[in-house]
Motif scaffolding. Sequence first.
Motif, PDB file in Angstrom:
ATOM      1  N   ARG A  13       0.834  -1.204   0.000  1.00  0.00           N
ATOM      2  CA  ARG A  13       0.000   0.000   0.000  1.00  0.00           C
ATOM      3  C   ARG A  13       0.868   1.254   0.000  1.00  0.00           C
ATOM      4  O   ARG A  13       0.466   2.291   0.543  1.00  0.00           O
ATOM      5  CB  ARG A  13      -0.875  -0.001   1.246  1.00  0.00           C
ATOM      6  CG  ARG A  13      -1.752  -1.221   1.417  1.00  0.00           C
ATOM      7  CD  ARG A  13      -2.869  -1.271   0.404  1.00  0.00           C
ATOM      8  NE  ARG A  13      -3.746  -2.436   0.627  1.00  0.00           N
ATOM      9  CZ  ARG A  13      -4.825  -2.704  -0.084  1.00  0.00           C
ATOM     10  NH1 ARG A  13      -5.173  -1.884  -1.071  1.00  0.00           N
ATOM     11  NH2 ARG A  13      -5.545  -3.780   0.163  1.00  0.00           N
ATOM     12  N   GLN A  14       1.999   1.185  -0.611  1.00  0.00           N
ATOM     13  CA  GLN A  14       2.911   2.326  -0.561  1.00  0.00           C
ATOM     14  C   GLN A  14       2.350   3.549  -1.253  1.00  0.00           C
ATOM     15  O   GLN A  14       2.670   4.682  -0.880  1.00  0.00           O
ATOM     16  CB  GLN A  14       4.252   1.938  -1.167  1.00  0.00           C
ATOM     17  CG  GLN A  14       4.191   1.460  -2.601  1.00  0.00           C
ATOM     18  CD  GLN A  14       5.551   1.041  -3.128  1.00  0.00           C
ATOM     19  OE1 GLN A  14       6.572   1.299  -2.480  1.00  0.00           O
ATOM     20  NE2 GLN A  14       5.580   0.403  -4.285  1.00  0.00           N
ATOM     21  N   ARG A  15       1.509   3.372  -2.242  1.00  0.00           N
ATOM     22  CA  ARG A  15       0.908   4.543  -2.905  1.00  0.00           C
ATOM     23  C   ARG A  15       0.024   5.314  -1.928  1.00  0.00           C
ATOM     24  O   ARG A  15       0.037   6.557  -1.895  1.00  0.00           O
ATOM     25  CB  ARG A  15       0.112   4.090  -4.115  1.00  0.00           C
ATOM     26  CG  ARG A  15       0.964   3.540  -5.258  1.00  0.00           C
ATOM     27  CD  ARG A  15       0.103   3.194  -6.455  1.00  0.00           C
ATOM     28  NE  ARG A  15       0.914   2.678  -7.548  1.00  0.00           N
ATOM     29  CZ  ARG A  15       0.411   2.282  -8.738  1.00  0.00           C
ATOM     30  NH1 ARG A  15      -0.896   2.363  -8.935  1.00  0.00           N
ATOM     31  NH2 ARG A  15       1.213   1.835  -9.668  1.00  0.00           N
ATOM     32  N   ILE A  16      -0.756   4.573  -1.168  1.00  0.00           N
ATOM     33  CA  ILE A  16      -1.641   5.249  -0.194  1.00  0.00           C
ATOM     34  C   ILE A  16      -0.811   5.972   0.862  1.00  0.00           C
ATOM     35  O   ILE A  16      -1.097   7.109   1.241  1.00  0.00           O
ATOM     36  CB  ILE A  16      -2.578   4.210   0.462  1.00  0.00           C
ATOM     37  CG1 ILE A  16      -3.490   3.586  -0.594  1.00  0.00           C
ATOM     38  CG2 ILE A  16      -3.395   4.848   1.574  1.00  0.00           C
ATOM     39  CD1 ILE A  16      -4.396   2.498  -0.053  1.00  0.00           C
ATOM     40  N   VAL A  17       0.241   5.296   1.342  1.00  0.00           N
ATOM     41  CA  VAL A  17       1.086   5.905   2.376  1.00  0.00           C
ATOM     42  C   VAL A  17       1.745   7.160   1.848  1.00  0.00           C
ATOM     43  O   VAL A  17       1.738   8.222   2.496  1.00  0.00           O
ATOM     44  CB  VAL A  17       2.145   4.897   2.864  1.00  0.00           C
ATOM     45  CG1 VAL A  17       3.114   5.565   3.827  1.00  0.00           C
ATOM     46  CG2 VAL A  17       1.484   3.703   3.528  1.00  0.00           C
ATOM     47  N   LEU A  18       2.313   7.052   0.620  1.00  0.00           N
ATOM     48  CA  LEU A  18       2.981   8.235   0.058  1.00  0.00           C
ATOM     49  C   LEU A  18       2.001   9.360  -0.223  1.00  0.00           C
ATOM     50  O   LEU A  18       2.300  10.541  -0.026  1.00  0.00           O
ATOM     51  CB  LEU A  18       3.735   7.825  -1.207  1.00  0.00           C
ATOM     52  CG  LEU A  18       4.944   6.908  -0.995  1.00  0.00           C
ATOM     53  CD1 LEU A  18       5.535   6.494  -2.344  1.00  0.00           C
ATOM     54  CD2 LEU A  18       5.993   7.589  -0.142  1.00  0.00           C
ATOM     55  N   THR A  19       0.815   8.983  -0.739  1.00  0.00           N
ATOM     56  CA  THR A  19      -0.182  10.018  -1.040  1.00  0.00           C
ATOM     57  C   THR A  19      -0.598  10.770   0.224  1.00  0.00           C
ATOM     58  O   THR A  19      -0.652  12.006   0.249  1.00  0.00           O
ATOM     59  CB  THR A  19      -1.405   9.379  -1.711  1.00  0.00           C
ATOM     60  OG1 THR A  19      -1.012   8.703  -2.901  1.00  0.00           O
ATOM     61  CG2 THR A  19      -2.454  10.442  -2.029  1.00  0.00           C
ATOM     62  N   ALA A  20      -0.931  10.027   1.305  1.00  0.00           N
ATOM     63  CA  ALA A  20      -1.335  10.682   2.563  1.00  0.00           C
ATOM     64  C   ALA A  20      -0.199  11.522   3.139  1.00  0.00           C
ATOM     65  O   ALA A  20      -0.411  12.634   3.634  1.00  0.00           O
ATOM     66  CB  ALA A  20      -1.774   9.622   3.571  1.00  0.00           C
ATOM     67  N   PHE A  21       1.008  10.991   3.051  1.00  0.00           N
ATOM     68  CA  PHE A  21       2.167  11.722   3.579  1.00  0.00           C
ATOM     69  C   PHE A  21       2.383  13.031   2.822  1.00  0.00           C
ATOM     70  O   PHE A  21       2.529  14.092   3.417  1.00  0.00           O
ATOM     71  CB  PHE A  21       3.395  10.825   3.482  1.00  0.00           C
ATOM     72  CG  PHE A  21       4.663  11.497   3.921  1.00  0.00           C
ATOM     73  CD1 PHE A  21       4.959  11.692   5.256  1.00  0.00           C
ATOM     74  CD2 PHE A  21       5.561  11.983   2.981  1.00  0.00           C
ATOM     75  CE1 PHE A  21       6.132  12.316   5.648  1.00  0.00           C
ATOM     76  CE2 PHE A  21       6.720  12.617   3.371  1.00  0.00           C
ATOM     77  CZ  PHE A  21       7.009  12.785   4.707  1.00  0.00           C
ATOM     78  N   LEU A  22       2.384  12.937   1.460  1.00  0.00           N
ATOM     79  CA  LEU A  22       2.619  14.148   0.661  1.00  0.00           C
ATOM     80  C   LEU A  22       1.503  15.158   0.821  1.00  0.00           C
ATOM     81  O   LEU A  22       1.752  16.369   0.895  1.00  0.00           O
ATOM     82  CB  LEU A  22       2.804  13.757  -0.800  1.00  0.00           C
ATOM     83  CG  LEU A  22       4.062  12.941  -1.126  1.00  0.00           C
ATOM     84  CD1 LEU A  22       4.064  12.526  -2.602  1.00  0.00           C
ATOM     85  CD2 LEU A  22       5.310  13.735  -0.786  1.00  0.00           C
TER      86      LEU A  22
END
Length: 470
Positions: A13-22
Motif C-alpha cells: 500500500r505504498q501509494r496510499i502511504v505516500l499520497t497521505a504523507f505528501l
Amino acid sequence: MNATLFFLILRARQRIVLTAFLVTVLATAAVSFILPKTYTATSSVVLNFKGIDPLTGLTMPGQLLPGYMATQVDIISSRNVALRVVDALKLAQSPAVLAEFNASTGGRGDVRDWLAELLLKKLDIAPSRESSVIDITFKGSDPQFVAAVANAFADEYQRVAIQLKVDPLKRASAYFNDQIKTLRDNVEAAQSRLSKYQQEHGIVSVDNRLDVETNRLNDLSAQLVAAQGQRMEASSRQNMALGASGSESPDVLTNPLIQNLKANLSQSEAKLAEMAQRLSPNHPQYQSAAAETEKLRNELKAQLRLVANSVGNNATVLSQREGAIRAALEAQKTKVLELNRTRDELSVLARDVDNAQRAFDTTSQRFSQTRVEGQAEQSDIAVLNPAKPPIEPSNPKIALNIALSVVLGAMLGIGFAVLAEVFDRRVRGEVDLVDTLDIPVFGAIDWKDTPARSVNGLQALLRPRRARLT
C-alpha cells in the motif's frame, strides 16, 4: 500481525502511504505560508519589594503574602490598565479603528471598552515561578504595534500601582487633617481649664507648697505632743500643791521663801513652847510669842496658796496653749487635705492636657508621614526588559509545522494503509494462507525467477518450507 506482515502491507500500500504523507506535508506547508504572520513582543517588569517601607522603615506584610504575585497579575490584566493603554496609545481616535468598531458592533457600546477587550484577549501575563519578574506578552500582526502595546501595559501598570498605593494615603491624610483640628481644640480646651483652675486657687507650685504645709503640720503635731506633756505635768503639780500633801510638792520644796517661813515658824513654835513652860498664857511675852507664831503660820499658808495658784495658773496656761496648738493642727490638717484635693484635681487636669497633647502629637506625626507617603510617587515596579519590535514572526512556525506534518503524514499514511488492508484483504505470505485456509504450507515459489535456470536453480525454486499445523 507480525512485523513482516506489517511491512508487506506497507509495501503493497505504498501509494496510499505516500499520497497521505505528501498531501499532509504539502497542505501543512501551504497553510503555514498562507496564514497571516503573528508577532510577539514581551516586556519584563520586576517587583523590587524588600518587605520594608523606605519612608517609614516598617515591614509591609502585604507584599510578603503568597498571593502578592497573583494580585499583580490580576492588576496588569485588569480593565483599568487596558483602558489606560487605549488612552495612552490614542487608539480610540483612529478613523480606521472607529470604522472597524462600527462595522463590528453597529456603533453600540464604547469604543474604549471594545478596544480594551481586544487588547486583553491578545495579552498574556506570565509570572516567574521562583522570582519576582513578570513577563507581559502581546501578540499581533504589526511588530511595531505589539512592542508599543507591551511597553504601554508595563508603563500603565506602574502608574496604576502607584495610584493604588497613593490614593488611600491621600484619603487618610485628609482624615488625619480633620482629626488634627479637633485634637488641637481639645488640647487648647484642656490647657485653658488647667490655667483657669490654677488662677482660681492661686496655685504656683502645688508640690512645693504641699511640702511646706506638710512640714508645718508635722511641727504642729510635735508641738501638740509636747504641750500635752507639759499640761499633764502642770496638772499633776497643781493637784499635788492643792492636796493634803501640798507641803511635799516640788514647787513648795524648791521655794526658798516658804522654806524660810517654815524655819522661822519652827523656831517661833519652839520659843512659844519654852515660854509656855515658864509663863502663863496671859503673860505679855507669851501672848507676843503666840501672836508672832500665828503670824508666821498665816504667812506660810498664804505662800502655799500662792504657790498652788501659780501652779494652777501655769496648768491653765499650758492647757490653753494645748488647745490653741490643737486648733492650729486641725486647721493645718484641713489645709493639707485641701491641698491634696487640689493637687489631685490639678493632676487630673494636667493628665488631660498630657493625653490631649500626646494624641495631638501622635496624630500630627502620622499625618506628616502619611502626607509624605501620599506625595512620594515611588513605585516598587521597574521595567527590566522593555519590549522591542520583533524581527521574526512567532507564528506560524513553518519549520516546526512541517516537522510535525511529516510525523502526522507518516502516521496518517500508515493508518490509511492499514485501513485499506482491512477493507481489501490480500494474501501477503504463508501466514495468511495458514490463518485463512487452515492448511499447512510446505513450500513457496518465487515467481520472479525465470524457468530457464539450471537444475540447481530449479531446485532452489522448490525450497521446502516447514509446515504449520493447526
